[in-house]
Write a protein that holds these residues in place. Structure first.
Motif, PDB file in Angstrom:
ATOM      1  N   UNK A   9      29.588  46.142  11.899  1.00 12.73           N
ATOM      2  CA  UNK A   9      31.314  45.970  11.821  1.00 12.73           C
ATOM      3  C   UNK A   9      31.504  46.483  10.278  1.00 12.73           C
ATOM      4  N   UNK A  10      32.615  46.905  10.144  1.00 10.82           N
ATOM      5  CA  UNK A  10      33.319  47.558   9.043  1.00 10.82           C
ATOM      6  C   UNK A  10      34.408  46.642   8.420  1.00 10.82           C
ATOM      7  N   UNK A  11      34.502  46.615   7.240  1.00  8.26           N
ATOM      8  CA  UNK A  11      35.789  45.963   6.459  1.00  8.26           C
ATOM      9  C   UNK A  11      35.698  44.421   6.438  1.00  8.26           C
ATOM     10  N   UNK A  12      35.524  43.689   7.507  1.00  8.50           N
ATOM     11  CA  UNK A  12      35.313  41.899   7.590  1.00  8.50           C
ATOM     12  C   UNK A  12      34.609  41.830   8.768  1.00  8.50           C
ATOM     13  N   UNK A  13      33.950  40.652   9.002  1.00 11.23           N
ATOM     14  CA  UNK A  13      33.349  40.212  10.003  1.00 11.23           C
ATOM     15  C   UNK A  13      34.345  39.710  11.249  1.00 11.23           C
ATOM     16  N   UNK A  14      33.998  39.646  12.201  1.00 13.46           N
ATOM     17  CA  UNK A  14      34.569  39.299  13.459  1.00 13.46           C
ATOM     18  C   UNK A  14      33.873  38.420  14.380  1.00 13.46           C
ATOM     19  N   UNK A  15      34.743  37.708  15.175  1.00 15.01           N
ATOM     20  CA  UNK A  15      33.839  36.883  16.092  1.00 15.01           C
ATOM     21  C   UNK A  15      34.639  36.763  17.409  1.00 15.01           C
ATOM     22  N   UNK A  63      27.929  45.267   7.451  1.00 15.65           N
ATOM     23  CA  UNK A  63      26.991  46.354   7.351  1.00 15.65           C
ATOM     24  C   UNK A  63      25.714  45.775   6.721  1.00 15.65           C
ATOM     25  N   UNK A  64      24.441  46.146   7.485  1.00 16.03           N
ATOM     26  CA  UNK A  64      23.230  45.641   7.019  1.00 16.03           C
ATOM     27  C   UNK A  64      22.289  46.335   8.019  1.00 16.03           C
ATOM     28  N   UNK A 281      37.067  46.405  12.796  1.00 12.63           N
ATOM     29  CA  UNK A 281      37.034  45.000  13.348  1.00 12.63           C
ATOM     30  C   UNK A 281      38.405  44.569  14.385  1.00 12.63           C
ATOM     31  N   UNK A 282      39.127  45.548  14.359  1.00 15.44           N
ATOM     32  CA  UNK A 282      40.360  45.434  15.389  1.00 15.44           C
ATOM     33  C   UNK A 282      40.066  45.794  16.899  1.00 15.44           C
ATOM     34  N   UNK A 283      38.679  46.388  16.858  1.00 17.22           N
ATOM     35  CA  UNK A 283      38.499  47.173  18.089  1.00 17.22           C
ATOM     36  C   UNK A 283      37.616  46.091  18.964  1.00 17.22           C
ATOM     37  N   UNK A 284      38.055  45.715  20.215  1.00 11.43           N
ATOM     38  CA  UNK A 284      37.056  44.816  21.055  1.00 11.43           C
ATOM     39  C   UNK A 284      36.054  45.340  21.716  1.00 11.43           C
ATOM     40  N   UNK A 285      35.397  44.866  22.351  1.00  8.44           N
ATOM     41  CA  UNK A 285      33.915  45.578  22.786  1.00  8.44           C
ATOM     42  C   UNK A 285      34.202  46.619  23.779  1.00  8.44           C
ATOM     43  N   UNK A 286      35.178  46.192  24.838  1.00 10.01           N
ATOM     44  CA  UNK A 286      35.482  47.589  25.602  1.00 10.01           C
ATOM     45  C   UNK A 286      35.990  48.572  24.915  1.00 10.01           C
ATOM     46  N   UNK A 314      27.475  54.024  19.929  1.00  4.48           N
ATOM     47  CA  UNK A 314      27.725  52.963  19.102  1.00  4.48           C
ATOM     48  C   UNK A 314      26.939  52.125  18.596  1.00  4.48           C
ATOM     49  N   UNK A 315      26.643  51.905  17.251  1.00  2.00           N
ATOM     50  CA  UNK A 315      25.800  50.696  16.823  1.00  2.00           C
ATOM     51  C   UNK A 315      26.051  49.193  17.183  1.00  2.00           C
ATOM     52  N   UNK A 316      25.166  48.342  17.469  1.00  2.09           N
ATOM     53  CA  UNK A 316      25.529  47.027  17.853  1.00  2.09           C
ATOM     54  C   UNK A 316      24.495  46.108  16.991  1.00  2.09           C
ATOM     55  N   UNK A 317      24.845  44.825  16.855  1.00  2.00           N
ATOM     56  CA  UNK A 317      23.980  44.019  16.107  1.00  2.00           C
ATOM     57  C   UNK A 317      22.690  43.637  16.857  1.00  2.00           C
ATOM     58  N   UNK A 318      21.482  43.966  16.349  1.00  5.26           N
ATOM     59  CA  UNK A 318      20.143  43.743  16.986  1.00  5.26           C
ATOM     60  C   UNK A 318      19.720  45.177  17.435  1.00  5.26           C
ATOM     61  N   UNK A 319      20.405  46.096  17.510  1.00  5.79           N
ATOM     62  CA  UNK A 319      20.056  47.206  17.934  1.00  5.79           C
ATOM     63  C   UNK A 319      18.612  47.832  17.491  1.00  5.79           C
ATOM     64  N   UNK A 320      17.698  48.052  18.212  1.00  9.62           N
ATOM     65  CA  UNK A 320      16.592  48.762  17.398  1.00  9.62           C
ATOM     66  C   UNK A 320      16.314  50.423  18.053  1.00  9.62           C
ATOM     67  N   UNK A 321      16.001  51.090  16.963  1.00 14.25           N
ATOM     68  CA  UNK A 321      15.789  52.346  17.506  1.00 14.25           C
ATOM     69  C   UNK A 321      14.444  52.974  16.448  1.00 14.25           C
ATOM     70  N   UNK A 322      13.675  53.372  17.384  1.00 12.69           N
ATOM     71  CA  UNK A 322      12.262  54.123  16.719  1.00 12.69           C
ATOM     72  C   UNK A 322      12.444  55.630  16.774  1.00 12.69           C
ATOM     73  N   UNK A 323      12.351  56.101  15.534  1.00 11.41           N
ATOM     74  CA  UNK A 323      12.190  57.551  15.263  1.00 11.41           C
ATOM     75  C   UNK A 323      10.787  58.110  14.875  1.00 11.41           C
TER      76      UNK A 323
END
Length: 323
Positions: A9-15, A63-64, A281-286, A314-323
């Motif tokens: 997420x950008x700017x601020x964490x959301x839940x 961001x991390x 942070x204003x965007x929902x999952x859909x 689009x990135x999401x938390x815990x996504x893993x990508x091998x290059x």
């Protein structure tokens, strides 16, 4: 290299709120009727067939991103937003098992806005005696900024009281560095207070972390520096927080970009995969899921060689990508 997202997420964490969970459940149940859900196997199959925005979430942390090279004991991290808390909990298990002397942690800071540094006070390895943590960045006041975040006005534990051995290293843009077994160079971004991107290379593979950057009219120049910086990268993580129209109007000069700019830069640069990052942070999952679908469609229609081969997601938390 293996790339793992701990905060997207950008700017601020959301839940997720209870209303969000209720909405996901309702959507799932609406499609459940024709399915036989009498066994755990059938239930799992049904869940996996649901859209990601219904069965999952793009996440809440800021961001991390972790970069894993050949040497698994060299821990490379881009930014220390709130996602670094979860990363730290994961690392602590390995550190306790194998001993802190067997790990070296390298943290690259793009800039000092809260969403990129506020997780570090909750990073468990920083409190572990014997851990080695090295910060890197292109800002002259790298140590001052990270120390100030933990003065008593802001946080009860000063950085100096953490148990780990913490060092700060100011990098120069005209140099390429070998850190943690990986080749690293940087680029300056258009962002309030300045931000910087990083390019990591190992074994002819390249990963670019380029968030919090705004691209102006000069983006169309043949010699635009980001085209060379992204050149032939296997994966580019790109700030696509806003819609293109917003970057020209209400969000102009806010220091962020759009998927359209990212796609065109990626195609001009020969990038293989483009990851949309710093999610609004204003965007929902859909909304985020639809954003990725629309971005992929746009990429297919761009008049550039390789447009049909560029993978956009689009990135999401815990996504893993091998290059």
């Amino acid at each position: 290299m293996n790339i793992k997202f701990w905060g997207s997420r950008g700017s601020i964490p959301v839940s997720l709120s209870w209303r969000d969970i209720e909405h996901k459940l309702a959507k799932a149940l609406q499609t459940a009727e024709p399915h036989n859900l009498s066994s755990e196997k059938e239930i799992n199959r049904f869940i996996k067939g649901l859209p990601f925005s219904i069965r999952g979430t793009f996440g809440s942390n800021t961001s991390c991103v972790q970069v894993k090279g050949e040497d698994k004991k060299q821990i490379i991290i881009c930014d220390s937003g709130t996602g670094i808390r979860d990363l730290g909990a994961s690392l602590a298990e390995a550190i306790n098992r194998d001993g802190p002397q067997n790990f070296v942690i390298h943290i690259f800071i793009s800039h000092f806005h809260w969403d990129h540094i506020s997780g570090f006070p909750f990073f468990i390895p920083a409190y572990m005696e014997g851990c080695s943590i090295n910060f890197y960045g292109y800002h002259d006041k790298l140590e001052e900024a990270m120390t100030f975040q933990q003065n008593f006005t802001n946080f009860p534990i000063p950085l100096s009281a953490m148990g780990a051995d913490i060092t700060f290293n100011v990098l120069k843009l005209d140099r390429t560095y070998e850190i943690g077994g990986v080749s690293i160079k940087g680029i300056k971004h258009n962002h309030p207070g300045d931000a910087f991107g990083f390019r990591f290379e190992q074994n002819n593979k390249a990963f670019v972390y380029s968030t919090d950057s705004e691209h102006y009219d000069d983006v169309d120049r043949d010699d635009y520096p980001f085209v060379q910086f992204f050149n032939n990268a296997d994966l580019v993580v790109f700030d696509a927080q806003y819609k293109f129209a917003d970057t020209l109007t209400s969000k102009k000069d806010w220091g962020h970009s759009s998927s359209m700019i990212g796609i065109e830069l990626a195609l001009r640069s020969g990038v293989k995969r483009l990851c949309l990052y710093h999610n609004d942070p204003a965007s929902c999952d859909e909304s985020l899921e639809q954003h990725a679908i629309d971005a992929q469609k746009y990429a297919r229609r761009c008049p550039y060689p390789g447009a049909k081969n560029l993978e956009v997601f689009t990135a999401y938390d815990r996504l893993e990508i091998h290059i």
